[in-house]
Design a protein around this motif. Structure first.
Motif, PDB file in Angstrom:
ATOM      1  N   ASP A 193      35.689  37.041  23.256  1.00  0.00           N
ATOM      2  CA  ASP A 193      35.890  35.940  24.210  1.00  0.00           C
ATOM      3  C   ASP A 193      37.108  36.172  25.106  1.00  0.00           C
ATOM      4  OD1 ASP A 193      37.820  35.584  22.271  1.00  0.00           O
ATOM      5  OD2 ASP A 193      37.488  33.423  22.051  1.00  0.00           O
ATOM      6  N   ARG A 194      37.720  37.349  24.987  1.00  0.00           N
ATOM      7  CA  ARG A 194      38.918  37.682  25.783  1.00  0.00           C
ATOM      8  C   ARG A 194      38.503  38.380  27.083  1.00  0.00           C
ATOM      9  NH1 ARG A 194      43.059  42.007  24.020  1.00  0.00           N
ATOM     10  NH2 ARG A 194      44.316  42.030  25.891  1.00  0.00           N
ATOM     11  N   HIS A 195      38.761  37.744  28.189  1.00  0.00           N
ATOM     12  CA  HIS A 195      38.412  38.263  29.519  1.00  0.00           C
ATOM     13  C   HIS A 195      39.431  39.336  29.886  1.00  0.00           C
ATOM     14  CE1 HIS A 195      36.709  36.831  33.665  1.00  0.00           C
ATOM     15  NE2 HIS A 195      36.553  38.126  33.478  1.00  0.00           N
ATOM     16  N   THR A 196      38.973  40.592  30.046  1.00  0.00           N
ATOM     17  CA  THR A 196      39.909  41.694  30.243  1.00  0.00           C
ATOM     18  C   THR A 196      39.891  42.282  31.655  1.00  0.00           C
ATOM     19  OG1 THR A 196      38.276  43.191  29.290  1.00  0.00           O
ATOM     20  CG2 THR A 196      39.973  42.358  27.825  1.00  0.00           C
ATOM     21  N   LEU A 197      38.756  42.288  32.310  1.00  0.00           N
ATOM     22  CA  LEU A 197      38.682  42.686  33.723  1.00  0.00           C
ATOM     23  C   LEU A 197      38.176  41.483  34.506  1.00  0.00           C
ATOM     24  CD1 LEU A 197      37.077  46.274  33.657  1.00  0.00           C
ATOM     25  CD2 LEU A 197      39.501  45.661  33.794  1.00  0.00           C
ATOM     26  N   TRP A 198      38.891  41.136  35.567  1.00  0.00           N
ATOM     27  CA  TRP A 198      38.600  39.929  36.332  1.00  0.00           C
ATOM     28  C   TRP A 198      38.169  40.281  37.754  1.00  0.00           C
ATOM     29  CZ3 TRP A 198      39.786  34.827  34.501  1.00  0.00           C
ATOM     30  CH2 TRP A 198      40.341  34.791  33.227  1.00  0.00           C
ATOM     31  N   ASN A 199      36.885  40.229  38.038  1.00  0.00           N
ATOM     32  CA  ASN A 199      36.356  40.390  39.403  1.00  0.00           C
ATOM     33  C   ASN A 199      36.955  41.592  40.133  1.00  0.00           C
ATOM     34  OD1 ASN A 199      34.629  38.131  39.309  1.00  0.00           O
ATOM     35  ND2 ASN A 199      36.394  36.797  39.585  1.00  0.00           N
ATOM     36  N   VAL A 200      36.883  42.764  39.503  1.00  0.00           N
ATOM     37  CA  VAL A 200      37.459  43.984  40.083  1.00  0.00           C
ATOM     38  C   VAL A 200      36.608  44.471  41.246  1.00  0.00           C
ATOM     39  CG1 VAL A 200      38.071  46.395  39.652  1.00  0.00           C
ATOM     40  CG2 VAL A 200      38.513  44.653  37.902  1.00  0.00           C
ATOM     41  N   ASP A 201      37.226  44.667  42.394  1.00  0.00           N
ATOM     42  CA  ASP A 201      36.615  45.293  43.565  1.00  0.00           C
ATOM     43  C   ASP A 201      37.366  46.598  43.807  1.00  0.00           C
ATOM     44  OD1 ASP A 201      34.838  43.196  44.089  1.00  0.00           O
ATOM     45  OD2 ASP A 201      36.223  42.203  45.463  1.00  0.00           O
ATOM     46  N   LEU A 202      36.616  47.694  43.953  1.00  0.00           N
ATOM     47  CA  LEU A 202      37.242  49.000  44.106  1.00  0.00           C
ATOM     48  C   LEU A 202      36.269  49.940  44.795  1.00  0.00           C
ATOM     49  CD1 LEU A 202      39.603  50.951  43.252  1.00  0.00           C
ATOM     50  CD2 LEU A 202      38.312  51.354  41.154  1.00  0.00           C
ATOM     51  N   ASP A 203      36.759  50.723  45.746  1.00  0.00           N
ATOM     52  CA  ASP A 203      35.971  51.780  46.383  1.00  0.00           C
ATOM     53  C   ASP A 203      36.687  53.100  46.161  1.00  0.00           C
ATOM     54  OD1 ASP A 203      33.850  50.271  47.553  1.00  0.00           O
ATOM     55  OD2 ASP A 203      35.228  49.587  49.107  1.00  0.00           O
ATOM     56  N   LEU A 204      35.977  54.050  45.571  1.00  0.00           N
ATOM     57  CA  LEU A 204      36.503  55.399  45.382  1.00  0.00           C
ATOM     58  C   LEU A 204      35.758  56.310  46.346  1.00  0.00           C
ATOM     59  CD1 LEU A 204      36.724  55.464  41.490  1.00  0.00           C
ATOM     60  CD2 LEU A 204      38.525  54.960  43.132  1.00  0.00           C
ATOM     61  N   ILE A 205      36.482  56.789  47.344  1.00  0.00           N
ATOM     62  CA  ILE A 205      35.916  57.566  48.449  1.00  0.00           C
ATOM     63  C   ILE A 205      35.977  59.063  48.121  1.00  0.00           C
ATOM     64  CG2 ILE A 205      36.036  57.980  50.943  1.00  0.00           C
ATOM     65  CD1 ILE A 205      35.628  55.009  50.201  1.00  0.00           C
ATOM     66  N   PRO A 206      34.868  59.793  48.329  1.00  0.00           N
ATOM     67  CA  PRO A 206      34.893  61.244  48.078  1.00  0.00           C
ATOM     68  C   PRO A 206      35.992  61.928  48.901  1.00  0.00           C
ATOM     69  CG  PRO A 206      32.652  60.510  48.510  1.00  0.00           C
ATOM     70  CD  PRO A 206      33.560  59.344  48.805  1.00  0.00           C
TER      71      PRO A 206
END
Length: 118
Positions: A13-26
């Motif tokens: 019940d422990r929220h560990t990642l919260w709405n992560v937005d990420l772009d990894l560009i080549p």
């Protein structure tokens, strides 16, 4: 390219990642920094498929190819796509260089060559 949108993860019940937005560009280098316990390893483990994503999306897109829903790709199939993690533990060969350890990891998934140049 790897794109994460509103990715959430829970340990129980422990929220560990919260709405992560990420772009990894080549062709770029991205660094995820933070204090211990802030979710860096959890994020990498979710991308690698070691941990489940509760909600959100992860999209993988090779140059010239259609986007792929990474959440539908099994953990064991991700290294062949170039998505892998070498844990910071004693599971490496201490007598080898970083590059040599990465080359062994690539050989393990059937892709000879240097992981550093990928």
């Amino acid at each position: 390219m790897l794109s994460l949108r509103a990715v959430n993860h829970y340990y129980g019940d422990r929220h560990t990642l919260w709405n992560v937005d990420l772009d990894l560009i080549p062709g770029t280098c991205t660094c995820v920094m933070g204090l211990p316990g802030m979710g860096k390893t959890t994020l990498v483990n979710c991308i690698s498929g070691y941990l489940p994503v509760e909600s959100g999306s992860m999209t993988w897109q090779e140059v010239g190819a259609a986007p792929l829903n990474l959440l539908q790709v099994k953990m064991e199939d991700r290294p062949a796509m170039g998505i892998a993690c070498v844990p910071q533990e004693k599971r490496i060969f201490s007598q080898l260089t970083v590059e040599e350890n990465l080359q062994i990891a690539w050989l393990a998934v059937g892709e000879p060559g240097s992981a550093v140049t990928r």
